[in-house]
Scaffold this motif. Structure first.
Motif, PDB file in Angstrom:
ATOM      1  N   SER A  99       0.752  -1.165   0.008  1.00 29.40           N
ATOM      2  CA  SER A  99       0.058   0.011   0.110  1.00 29.40           C
ATOM      3  C   SER A  99       0.839   1.289  -0.045  1.00 29.40           C
ATOM      4  O   SER A  99       1.809   1.261   0.798  1.00 29.40           O
ATOM      5  CB  SER A  99      -0.881   0.227   1.220  1.00 29.40           C
ATOM      6  OG  SER A  99      -0.211  -0.052   2.234  1.00 29.40           O
ATOM      7  N   LEU A 100       0.316   2.357  -0.728  1.00 28.63           N
ATOM      8  CA  LEU A 100       1.197   3.430  -0.799  1.00 28.63           C
ATOM      9  C   LEU A 100       0.276   4.456  -0.236  1.00 28.63           C
ATOM     10  O   LEU A 100      -0.734   4.614  -0.414  1.00 28.63           O
ATOM     11  CB  LEU A 100       1.532   3.734  -2.368  1.00 28.63           C
ATOM     12  CG  LEU A 100       2.430   2.698  -2.904  1.00 28.63           C
ATOM     13  CD1 LEU A 100       2.518   2.864  -4.516  1.00 28.63           C
ATOM     14  CD2 LEU A 100       4.073   2.803  -2.289  1.00 28.63           C
ATOM     15  N   PRO A 101       1.044   5.904  -0.013  1.00 29.88           N
ATOM     16  CA  PRO A 101       0.161   6.804   0.551  1.00 29.88           C
ATOM     17  C   PRO A 101      -0.729   7.347  -0.853  1.00 29.88           C
ATOM     18  O   PRO A 101      -0.099   7.426  -1.751  1.00 29.88           O
ATOM     19  CB  PRO A 101       1.242   7.925   1.252  1.00 29.88           C
ATOM     20  CG  PRO A 101       2.470   7.566   0.718  1.00 29.88           C
ATOM     21  CD  PRO A 101       2.212   6.138   0.422  1.00 29.88           C
ATOM     22  N   GLN A 102      -1.770   8.328  -0.326  1.00 27.09           N
ATOM     23  CA  GLN A 102      -2.559   8.892  -1.493  1.00 27.09           C
ATOM     24  C   GLN A 102      -1.592   9.941  -1.990  1.00 27.09           C
ATOM     25  O   GLN A 102      -0.692  10.597  -1.352  1.00 27.09           O
ATOM     26  CB  GLN A 102      -3.741   9.516  -0.675  1.00 27.09           C
ATOM     27  CG  GLN A 102      -4.682   8.278  -0.459  1.00 27.09           C
ATOM     28  CD  GLN A 102      -5.943   8.906  -0.111  1.00 27.09           C
ATOM     29  OE1 GLN A 102      -6.107  10.079   0.107  1.00 27.09           O
ATOM     30  NE2 GLN A 102      -6.997   8.186   0.055  1.00 27.09           N
ATOM     31  N   LEU A 103      -1.751  10.249  -3.301  1.00 22.86           N
ATOM     32  CA  LEU A 103      -0.878  11.350  -4.084  1.00 22.86           C
ATOM     33  C   LEU A 103      -1.791  12.621  -3.929  1.00 22.86           C
ATOM     34  O   LEU A 103      -2.769  12.641  -3.935  1.00 22.86           O
ATOM     35  CB  LEU A 103      -0.971  10.899  -5.467  1.00 22.86           C
ATOM     36  CG  LEU A 103       0.009  11.935  -6.321  1.00 22.86           C
ATOM     37  CD1 LEU A 103       1.447  11.562  -5.895  1.00 22.86           C
ATOM     38  CD2 LEU A 103      -0.337  11.325  -7.633  1.00 22.86           C
ATOM     39  N   SER A 104      -0.823  13.576  -3.479  1.00 26.05           N
ATOM     40  CA  SER A 104      -1.580  14.918  -3.250  1.00 26.05           C
ATOM     41  C   SER A 104      -2.036  15.530  -4.751  1.00 26.05           C
ATOM     42  O   SER A 104      -1.452  15.290  -5.649  1.00 26.05           O
ATOM     43  CB  SER A 104      -0.660  15.958  -2.438  1.00 26.05           C
ATOM     44  OG  SER A 104       0.628  16.251  -3.365  1.00 26.05           O
TER      45      SER A 104
END
Length: 631
Positions: A224-229
């Motif tokens: 899982s990756l953090p959400q892209l701003s």
């Protein structure tokens, strides 16, 4: 509609049903040639006419809609001949991908067929059992053709069986430049939906079986990756646009915002600053939501050159002097994506820049183009090959014009050839011979026709004085008779032999009024020659003979073909002419008996005349026509 449609349909029909069937179809719809030119444009209704004709001629129990679908399949079956098979194969790994890429195929074909009025197709809904497509076209009644085309693609390139749901008889709309249909296509779409599930993070994988991808379960864990701003997204796509359901622009890529320094882009209503170039639809929220996964082109209105020059003094971005007062436009190509979390659509796109000149015209530099969009490479490649492409384009234009002129000349010479042919052979007989019918097979029996011979009696006297004057006189007489025959469609000129002119009524086109038609023409002949004699000052005299009866007519031999008549009727008519008197119309008792009940013609009994080969015959003079009063 371009001729490539008819070329492909014709090639398959000739292979499966034979040349005669194809030529019969063309004859039924009134098409005079036997071939089509792939790059020529033909009437749109010709396909529908061919389908209607096929119902009667092929007569295999199919309906018009069945034959339209068959024509669509024919186009795909013959696509390899024109090099489109490879293009279709590479449109997508799944049939649903192909449905989304049809518009791209049409765009590719438009380079070869610039005036192509192609339909617009995109996917509205998709599930494991198929897809719902939107079909917009300028032609009404063509969904069966589309179905046949898609069915053949699904079977040949994706190994799928395709069926189509019910298509309403009437389109769901005919605004915005065409007819709109929503068509349900049923096929096995499970592998495609599995692929979409994998994109969303499902535990599946794809394996290749034969030429097709199929799904299988797999225990795959994706980190899982953090959400892209959103700020990073706007930097990655410096020309993107984000707008909500009221079409108000709420965000834009940083490069696009810089190009709008002279006015604020954020807060503008999208239709006020842009228009949708492709597909040609109105800029409405409902339309844009349905255009996801469809290549879209937007035209952004920037400013005119005068405004840009004034701004260059402040922002120092456009150093050139203003050249003209045309508004600057930026063309963008990309795709619409609806982002549920934002309740908005993001238009991910890149500018369409061909060369350095286009780049400087809109005030951009190479560094403004994103690295991942291949825009920089395209600009430099376009700059290097621009002059060569222009030269090739000019040559192609010249070739196209030459080809158009050649086709026009071909049509003109064909028209002249047809006129010459029809002057020697009846049109219906000529068309039969053109389709390969043997000359002897054109012969047919006519139960009753009326034959008339017209002879110039004093041509030898004129010939003694001057042969050239005699030829000129005969030309004037026969030309005058030709004009009269041209205005009587039921009378056919057979031939001229020396100083004798022969016409027939009731053949090759059968009609009940053949005796009356010949009578009217004979009276006109007499009056026209009397008038001609007065005009030219030469005493031209003719005598006319008429007889009715059975005959056989047709074309014999292959060299110098003529449509000839055979039988005793022709001999008797010739005897009526040779025993006639100058200025008189001599008719047999057979003709008189056929018309004696008619009060429209005035006759005079001549009496008994000795006819060579016939003996004594009662004959009559035809005096004049007295039409009955109108009631």
């Amino acid at each position: 509609m371009y001729g490539i449609i008819f070329v492909t349909v014709g090639s398959v029909i000739q292979t499966e049903y034979g040349n005669d069937v194809w030529f019969s179809l063309l004859d039924r719809v009134g098409y005079r040639n036997t071939t089509f030119c792939t790059h020529s444009i033909y009437p749109d209704d010709l396909v529908m006419k061919l389908a209607n004709a096929a119902v009667t001629i092929i007569a295999n129990g199919w309906t018009v809609q069945d034959f339209l679908a068959y024509f669509g399949r024919c186009f795909i079956r013959a696509a390899g001949t024109f090099g489109y098979e490879k293009l279709i194969k590479r449109c997508g790994r799944f049939f649903c991908d192909f449905l989304s890429a049809i518009d791209t195929v049409h765009l590719h074909m438009k380079y070869r067929y610039p005036k192509m009025d192609h339909p617009f197709i995109y996917v509205l809904e998709e599930d494991a059992e198929g897809a719902l497509i939107h079909y917009r076209t300028s032609r009404c009644g063509f969904p069966p053709f589309l179905y046949g085309l898609l069915r053949q693609v699904a079977a040949d390139f994706y190994g799928l069986q395709l069926s189509m749901g019910h298509v309403p008889d009437e389109p769901c709309g005919n605004n915005e430049g065409g007819y709109k249909y929503q068509i349900r296509l049923n096929f096995d779409n499970g592998d495609y939906m599995a692929c979409k599930a994998i994109e969303r993070g499902a535990s599946m994988t794809l394996v290749r079986k034969a030429n097709f991808l199929t799904s299988t379960t797999a225990n795959i864990q994706q980190e899982s990756l953090p959400q892209l701003s959103s700020s990073i997204l706007l930097q990655l796509f410096p020309f993107c646009l984000i707008f909500r359901s009221d079409l108000k622009i709420i965000a834009a890529g940083h490069q696009l915002k810089q190009m709008f320094l002279w006015r604020m882009l954020i807060g503008q209503i999208l239709p006020d600053v842009a228009r949708l170039r492709r597909p040609r639809l109105n800029l409405t929220w409902d339309n844009l939501v349905t255009l996801q996964r469809v290549a879209c082109e937007l035209e952004i209105m920037l400013s005119n050159n005068t405004e840009e020059y004034q701004l260059s003094k402040i922002y120092k971005t456009v150093p050139d002097e203003p050249k003209y007062e045309q508004p600057l436009r930026l063309f963008l190509r990309g795709e619409m994506r609806y982002v549920k979390d934002w309740q908005a659509i993001i238009y991910l796109c890149n500018p369409l820049i061909n060369n350095i000149d286009d780049l400087s015209e809109v005030g951009l530099a190479l560094s403004d183009l994103s690295l991942h969009g291949h825009g920089r490479e395209l600009v430099m490649t376009g700059q290097q090959h621009s002059s060569r492409l222009e030269d090739l384009y000019e040559r192609a234009e010249e070739k196209a014009k030459e080809l158009q002129v050649t086709h026009e000349l071909l049509d003109e010479w064909k028209r002249r050839g047809d006129e010459l042919l029809y002057s020697m052979i009846p049109e219906s007989i000529a068309e039969s011979l053109r389709r390969g019918k043997e000359p002897v097979d054109t012969c047919e029996v006519f139960e009753c026709i009326t034959v008339s011979f017209v002879e110039m009696t004093n041509i030898e006297d004129i010939m003694i004085k001057s042969a050239l004057e005699a030829v000129s006189c005969m030309n004037s007489v026969f030309s005058a008779l030709d004009k009269i025959v041209d205005h009587q469609p039921n009378v056919y000129k057979v031939e001229t032999i020396g100083n004798v002119y022969m016409v027939v009524g009731g053949a090759p086109t059968r009609c009940e009024s053949h005796v009356k038609d010949i009578f009217l023409v004979a009276l006109e002949f007499r009056d026209a020659i009397n008038e001609l004699s007065t005009k030219v000052g030469i005493p031209v005299e003719i005598r006319i003979g008429i007889h009715s009866g059975p005959a056989v007519a047709g074309v014999l031999g292959r060299k110098m073909p003529r449509y000839c008549f055979f039988g005793d009727t022709i001999n008797t008519a010739a005897r009526m002419q040779t025993t006639s008197l100058p200025g008189k119309i001599h008719i047999s008792s057979t003709v008189y008996n056929l018309m004696q009940c008619s009060a429209e013609f005035l006759f005079e009994k001549r009496g008994t005349v000795m006819i060579k080969g016939k003996g004594e015959m009662k004959t009559y003079w035809l005096l004049q026509y007295q039409p009955l009063p109108y009631r």
